[in-house]
Design a protein around this motif. Structure first.
Motif, short mmCIF file in Angstrom:
data_model
loop_
_atom_site.label_atom_id
_atom_site.label_comp_id
_atom_site.label_asym_id
_atom_site.label_seq_id
_atom_site.Cartn_x
_atom_site.Cartn_y
_atom_site.Cartn_z
N TYR A 60 -41.87 5.72 -17.47
CA TYR A 60 -40.82 5.47 -18.24
C TYR A 60 -41.26 6.11 -19.50
O TYR A 60 -40.50 6.68 -20.36
CB TYR A 60 -40.74 4.02 -18.20
N HIS B 165 -29.84 10.11 -7.47
CA HIS B 165 -29.13 9.72 -8.58
C HIS B 165 -29.79 8.54 -9.04
O HIS B 165 -30.87 7.98 -8.57
CB HIS B 165 -27.66 9.25 -8.17
N HIS B 166 -29.44 8.07 -10.35
CA HIS B 166 -30.18 7.14 -11.00
C HIS B 166 -29.73 5.96 -11.10
O HIS B 166 -29.67 4.82 -11.86
CB HIS B 166 -30.18 7.65 -12.44
N GLN B 167 -28.69 5.63 -10.05
CA GLN B 167 -28.09 4.34 -9.91
C GLN B 167 -28.57 3.59 -8.72
O GLN B 167 -28.35 4.23 -7.57
CB GLN B 167 -26.56 4.46 -9.80
N LEU C 182 -27.08 -0.32 -11.44
CA LEU C 182 -27.94 -0.38 -12.84
C LEU C 182 -28.24 1.00 -12.61
O LEU C 182 -28.78 1.75 -11.73
CB LEU C 182 -28.97 -1.18 -12.22
N ASN C 183 -28.53 1.57 -13.94
CA ASN C 183 -29.10 2.87 -14.24
C ASN C 183 -30.60 2.64 -14.24
O ASN C 183 -31.29 2.25 -15.47
CB ASN C 183 -28.69 3.50 -15.43
N ILE C 184 -30.99 3.24 -13.23
CA ILE C 184 -32.82 2.96 -13.20
C ILE C 184 -33.51 4.59 -13.01
O ILE C 184 -32.79 5.03 -11.90
CB ILE C 184 -33.33 2.17 -12.21
N ASP C 185 -34.56 4.91 -13.68
CA ASP C 185 -35.17 6.10 -13.29
C ASP C 185 -35.63 5.94 -11.91
O ASP C 185 -36.48 4.93 -11.27
CB ASP C 185 -36.39 6.16 -14.05
N SER D 192 -28.48 9.38 -2.45
CA SER D 192 -28.39 7.83 -2.84
C SER D 192 -29.62 7.23 -3.18
O SER D 192 -30.72 7.30 -2.25
CB SER D 192 -27.52 7.07 -2.05
#
Length: 569
Positions: free
Chosen positions: A173, A383-385, A389-392, A460
């Motif tokens: 991160y 994808h980042h979801q 939730l938006n997560i790396d 996904s």
């Protein structure tokens, strides 16, 4: 000061006669190991991405470099354990390894682009001295047969995974974060990320230094009382100097994958020849059977070669999977026939231990895609979801396994206990087989992510995370029992050798993980994300088939292998 002197004079009996569930020393070792794992898994989660994005290696070469780096970590853990056993003792070895790991991490932080391989080489040697020793000291906190030992190792195992969870998510991160108000920090995000690994290792080392006196005689030099202080100091200095002198050699091997290949092709066969020597040294056979055993062992070479070919990527391309499975089963049957006919009970149990070691190589070759191909797959094709939730995705790739271990390991342990009471608990061989079946299912789910992809080749993160849950269940079937079964199956004089071979198996697993990842990568100039998605997922499908074959072979052969284990369950 009086209390410190008091703890330093603790006897082993006083430490092992602790009250309650856990000895206080366990908490200190727990914290030291937790921060070391923070550093190790934080670093592991960044390596492949850094090599691709910052050093401009292609995916193929980055996977090979990752595999080589991790392979040497585990190979040197074998060597570091030997030096701790014979000369330094566990405390000095842990301290020295920690110093080198701190130095390596901050070397990377200082100039990651220019000093990457130097920093990595120093860290590899340091990890080799640190890695095998704290867990050994945890074992010595308990008397033989103490029923509280499993709970202690369970707590220690959670410490490893807490460190891996936080380090794996935080370091990548920070490497990706560019929201600092000061442009200097934005331009040096990788330096900061590698610094975090160094800070974590420093904290672990400080905790160990200030609490090691509570360990009493645990971990002291095995030479104490046998030689003078000056002579012991000379031996220590020789080990320290030798470990520094080997760093340029490791640097050469890590930089040149051809040299890594030669090293791995040499050390494995030598180890196999040595353990075969030890098997025959155990004796227990009459002369007629001994001669038959030698002839049988010679005939094993073409059998092993045939099995190796049938489980290679070249054979997989033929599509004759069913024939390969049949050859595997025939080979296992032939091996078991000879072991039953020619080997004594002691020798048979060592052979079973060797079987577990060989299968462990394949398990870790699959599992350790996490730091190589799966790291790149998460970077570019997800994808980042996840669950809204938006997560790396790389935070998921680096830390979800540790989170699932923390959450589910108590339930898996309770499941085994419940099945044991019902007389249905599977034996160790079947547990190993189940581990492979879970891994097979996990990699099929990784493959299946292609059916959730959009036209750009992005798929996904939810499905990807589900695959990690499944692969964790496979790890929980196999990993917690792998070390204990080695000591149960081998005579006491071979305990160190067998544990060393288990580390060597992990080294080969990491090495083959890099090769598998390289083979499935796309190096064509101008390849699209969709091209990479299809290549990686097709590779994961192949790994799923391999894991399925190995799991089926183990479970089908389990009744015969179980007989070779005799009184060991």
């Amino acid at each position: 000061m009086a209390s410190i002197q008091n703890t330093n004079s603790l006897t082993l009996e006083e430490i092992q006669d602790f009250k309650g569930k856990y000895p206080k020393q366990l908490w200190y070792l727990f914290l030291s190991e937790m921060w070391e794992r923070f550093a190790f898994y934080g670093m592991r989660g960044m390596l492949t991405i850094f090599m691709v994005e910052q050093l401009k290696l292609n995916d193929h070469d980055a996977n090979l470099q990752y595999g080589a780096t991790q392979a040497f970590v585990y190979a040197l853990a074998f060597v570091g354990g030997l030096f701790a056993d014979k000369i330094l003792g566990f405390r000095k070895s842990t301290f020295w390894g920690g110093i080198l790991m701190v130095l390596g991490s901050f070397t990377l932080a200082f100039s990651p682009h220019d000093m990457f391989y130097i920093g990595i080489s120093i860290t590899i040697v340091g990890t080799g001295f640190f890695k095998p020793n704290i867990s050994t000291m945890v074992g010595q906190l308990y008397k033989a047969g103490d029923p509280r030992q499993d709970a202690g190792f369970g707590l220690f195992y959670s410490g490893i995974n807490i460190g891996a969870l936080v380090g794996g998510a935080l370091c990548i991160y920070v490497a990706d974060y560019h929201g600092w108000s000061n442009p200097f920090w934005n331009n040096h995000s990788w330096n900061i990320a590698f610094s975090l690994a160094g800070i974590g290792m420093t904290l672990g080392l400080i905790i160990f230094i200030f609490t090691k006196r509570t360990l009493g005689p645990i971990g002291l030099s095995p030479l104490a009382g046998k030689f003078s202080t000056n002579k012991i100091r000379l031996y220590d200095i020789m080990v320290y100097a030798g470990s520094l002198l080997i760093i340029p050699f490791i640097l050469l091997l890590v930089q040149k994958s051809d040299y890594t290949d030669k090293f791995m092709y040499t050390i494995g066969p030598l180890a196999l020849v040595y353990i075969i020597y030890e098997i025959f040294r155990c004796g227990g056979l009459n002369e007629k059977k001994r001669k038959g055993g030698v002839l049988y062992t010679i005939t094993l070479l073409p059998v092993i070669a045939a099995v190796a070919y049938c489980n290679s990527s070249s054979y997989a391309a033929t599509g004759l999977v069913g024939v390969g499975i049949f050859i595997d089963l025939v080979a296992v049957a032939y091996i078991l026939f000879g072991v039953f006919r020619y080997f004594s009970h002691i020798q048979q149990k060592i052979v079973v231990a060797l079987v577990f070691i060989i299968f462990s190589i394949f398990f870790w070759a699959f599992f350790e895609q996490a730091g190589g191909s799966l790291s790149l797959f998460a970077r570019y094709n997800l994808h980042h979801q996840v669950l809204g939730l938006n997560i790396d995705p790389n935070a998921i790739n680096n830390s979800s396994n540790s989170l699932f271990v923390i959450l589910f390991s108590p339930f898996v342990g309770l499941l085994w206990l419940w099945l044991n009471k019902k007389k249905f608990e599977p034996n160790t061989v079947v547990k190993f087989g189940l581990g492979f079946l879970f891994v097979s299912l996990a990699f099929y789910i990784f493959y299946y992510t292609r059916f959730f992809a959009d036209v750009q080749g992005m798929t996904s993160l939810n499905v990807f995370t589900l695959a990690y849950l499944v692969i964790t269940l496979g790890e929980l079937c196999l990993s917690p029992i792998s070390m204990s079964i080695m000591t149960k199956l081998s005579p006491q004089r071979l305990h160190g050798v067998m544990m060393g071979l288990l580390f060597l198996a992990s080294a080969y697993g990491q090495y083959f993980a890099g090769i598998f990842g390289a083979d499935m990568s796309v190096t064509t100039p101008g390849a699209t994300l969709h091209d990479k998605l299809m290549a990686y997922t097709e590779g994961y499908k192949g790994l799923s088939v391999y894991a399925l074959v190995l799991g089926v072979v183990l479970i089908v052969a389990s009744p015969l292998i179980r007989k070779l284990m005799h009184e060991i369950h």
